[in-house]
Design a protein around this motif. Structure first.
Motif, short mmCIF file in Angstrom:
data_model
loop_
_atom_site.label_atom_id
_atom_site.label_comp_id
_atom_site.label_asym_id
_atom_site.label_seq_id
_atom_site.Cartn_x
_atom_site.Cartn_y
_atom_site.Cartn_z
N TYR A 10 0.83 -1.20 0.00
CA TYR A 10 0.00 0.00 0.00
C TYR A 10 0.86 1.25 0.00
O TYR A 10 0.64 2.19 -0.77
CB TYR A 10 -0.93 -0.02 1.22
CG TYR A 10 -1.91 1.14 1.26
CD1 TYR A 10 -3.17 1.01 0.70
CD2 TYR A 10 -1.57 2.34 1.87
CE1 TYR A 10 -4.08 2.06 0.73
CE2 TYR A 10 -2.46 3.40 1.91
CZ TYR A 10 -3.72 3.25 1.34
OH TYR A 10 -4.60 4.29 1.38
N TRP A 14 1.17 3.99 -2.97
CA TRP A 14 0.85 5.37 -2.62
C TRP A 14 1.99 6.30 -3.00
O TRP A 14 1.81 7.41 -3.47
CB TRP A 14 0.54 5.46 -1.12
CG TRP A 14 0.17 6.84 -0.66
CD1 TRP A 14 -0.39 7.84 -1.40
CD2 TRP A 14 0.33 7.39 0.64
NE1 TRP A 14 -0.59 8.96 -0.65
CE2 TRP A 14 -0.15 8.71 0.62
CE3 TRP A 14 0.83 6.88 1.84
CZ2 TRP A 14 -0.15 9.53 1.75
CZ3 TRP A 14 0.84 7.69 2.96
CH2 TRP A 14 0.35 9.01 2.91
N HIS A 17 1.94 6.79 -6.68
CA HIS A 17 0.77 7.62 -6.96
C HIS A 17 1.11 9.09 -6.68
O HIS A 17 0.74 9.97 -7.45
CB HIS A 17 -0.39 7.17 -6.08
CG HIS A 17 -1.66 7.94 -6.29
ND1 HIS A 17 -2.43 7.80 -7.42
CD2 HIS A 17 -2.28 8.88 -5.52
CE1 HIS A 17 -3.49 8.61 -7.34
NE2 HIS A 17 -3.41 9.28 -6.19
N LEU A 162 -5.53 2.35 -4.39
CA LEU A 162 -5.58 2.94 -3.05
C LEU A 162 -7.03 3.10 -2.58
O LEU A 162 -7.32 2.97 -1.39
CB LEU A 162 -4.89 4.31 -3.06
CG LEU A 162 -3.40 4.31 -3.40
CD1 LEU A 162 -2.88 5.73 -3.48
CD2 LEU A 162 -2.60 3.50 -2.39
N ASP A 462 -7.48 7.15 6.28
CA ASP A 462 -8.09 6.10 5.48
C ASP A 462 -9.47 5.78 6.00
O ASP A 462 -9.73 5.93 7.17
CB ASP A 462 -7.18 4.87 5.49
CG ASP A 462 -7.64 3.85 4.47
OD1 ASP A 462 -8.20 4.28 3.45
OD2 ASP A 462 -7.44 2.66 4.70
#
Length: 462
Positions: A10, A14, A17, A162, A462
């Motif tokens: 993750y 991220w 990204h 994500l 999140d």
């Protein structure tokens, strides 16, 4: 509010990204604004050229006389294209040129007066087109836009990864934003939920625009050649430089046809110009075909070649073409449906991309996607600004080393093969990250390139 995400995959996704967004945001904003303007090209040009409609009454002059007036208005030019008017009372648009440069001339069909003229590449929507696709910087600008488009695809795909709900997440914050849970969650949800709803449309707009790009366009032309479609004329721009080369070749051929002599294999051969009545006969025949407007009539560019009649309708699936002899005899017609499936697929893609396939509804859907992309960019900047630790770029820290994954390698290789500039820029980015992190440690720490074993900075919500 759930606990911050700490999984290595993750965090790694991220991080990429973030870097993709850092590079893409300025370009996405630029392309969204210029693309939104170009979406409404029919309405804008209808308003700009309204003064040249309904300017004449019967009778009207013959096409050859109108064309001669336009050529005379631009010394040294020759006829490139005669555009059939939508109404016999509208001014006739004639494109005349010298080499790669073309000038569009509006001629009153009753009085033969020149009402307006402008260099084709200086028309407002042509400038917007080049701003959108090339940043007015030719092939280098096109390469930069193409690279940004490729990385935008990566940004959208990693964003969906994500966003993907895990651990029994509720619909709030996944399919619709939580608007009354504080500013932190508000901006997070605006970014995530907007990304979900616009991603499919954005991916389509990017994919349907890639045939115009230099590297991917050349790649695509090779596919056309392999599949046997190269014989047909490519019905989309290959860039301003390639378009200029096509115009220059056509101009040279037209001048050779209209000159008194032309060279052929080292021998001087006499070539007669096309008869003065040829344009009249060809235009009269072209009007009976009822092609979707605007319809352009072009002179032959080689001895024995026919006149070309092509529909330039904004909705490309309506574009047909024909060949007509100088005496007005129809030689043949090619309908859009006769083209190879690849060219038809691109035609539909480009028509939808430009908002022309389904008229105003198509324009409004595309506009909604572009507004969504702008909102994505704005929300990403707000999130970055709110979360970034003082004195650093604010990039997510990696939790290396990650376990080797052949699936990830295969995915990256597939993307690099499909988008050559993505593969090239990714390789350069990886090399730069490794080199600068070693050579300039303070820069590596500031940019988030140095691996750490603990989370640093403010956690993601999140």
């Amino acid at each position: 509010m759930s606990a911050p995400r700490t999984e290595r995959w993750y965090r790694a996704v991220w991080r990429w990204h973030f870097y993709a967004g850092l590079f893409c945001v300025p370009f996405v904003l630029w392309l969204s604004v210029t693309g939104a303007l170009y979406l409404f090209k029919p309405q804008i040009e209808a308003a700009l050229y309204a003064p040249y409609r309904n300017v004449a009454s019967d009778p009207v002059l013959l096409p050859q006389t109108i064309a001669a007036t336009a050529v005379g208005a631009v010394p040294g030019s020759v006829l490139h294209k005669y555009v059939l008017p939508e109404s016999p009372h509208d001014a006739v648009q004639v494109l005349v040129g010298k080499g790669a440069k073309e000038v569009r001339v509006w001629v009153n069909p009753q009085t033969s007066a020149v009402l307006h003229q402008v260099a084709e590449e200086d028309r407002l929507m042509r400038v917007v087109f080049r701003l959108h696709g090339e940043l007015l910087a030719g092939p280098w600008g096109s390469a930069l836009v193409e690279t940004a488009a490729c990385w935008t695809i990566v940004m959208l795909l990693t964003g969906l990864f994500l966003w993907w709900p895990r651990g029994g997440s509720r619909l709030a914050g996944v399919l619709y934003p939580r608007l009354r849970k504080g500013r932190a969650l508000f901006w997070r949800d605006i970014h995530a939920v907007t990304g979900l709803w616009v991603s499919l449309g954005a991916l389509f707009l990017i994919a349907s625009g890639l045939p115009w790009a230099n590297a991917w366009g050349a790649y695509f032309r090779e596919v056309r050649a392999v599949t046997g479609t190269i014989a047909g004329k490519q019905d989309w721009s290959a860039g301003s430089r390639a378009d200029a080369a096509v115009r220059a070749r056509a101009d040279a051929g037209m001048r050779a046809m209209m000159s008194e002599h032309a060279e052929h294999h080292g021998m001087t051969m006499r070539h007669a110009a096309f008869p003065p009545a040829a344009l009249d006969a060809v235009v009269a025949r072209a009007e009976t075909l009822h092609f979707a407007g605007p319809v352009e009539v072009s002179p032959p560019t080689a001895p024995g070649a026919p006149w070309q009649v092509r529909s330039q309708a904004e909705n490309r699936p309506r574009r047909d073409s024909a060949e007509i002899a100088a005496d007005g005899r129809l030689i043949g017609i090619q309908r859009f449906a006769d083209r190879h499936w690849i060219d038809r697929a691109v035609g539909y893609g480009v028509a939808i991309h430009e908002g022309a396939w389904a008229g105003l509804p198509n324009q409004m859907v595309n506009l909604a996607v572009l507004i969504g992309l702008v909102l994505l960019c704005v929300s990403s900047v707000v999130l970055w600004w709110r979360r970034r630790p003082s004195g650093t770029l604010g990039a997510p820290k990696s939790l290396a080393p990650l376990r080797h994954s052949w699936a990830l390698v295969a995915l990256v290789m597939a993307l690099a093969a499909a988008m050559p500039l993505f593969g090239l820029s990714l390789g350069l980015a990886v090399i730069a990250e490794a080199a600068l992190a070693r050579l300039v440690p303070c820069l590596g720490s500031w940019a988030g390139w140095r691996n750490v074993t603990k989370l640093a900075g403010k956690p993601a919500v999140d």
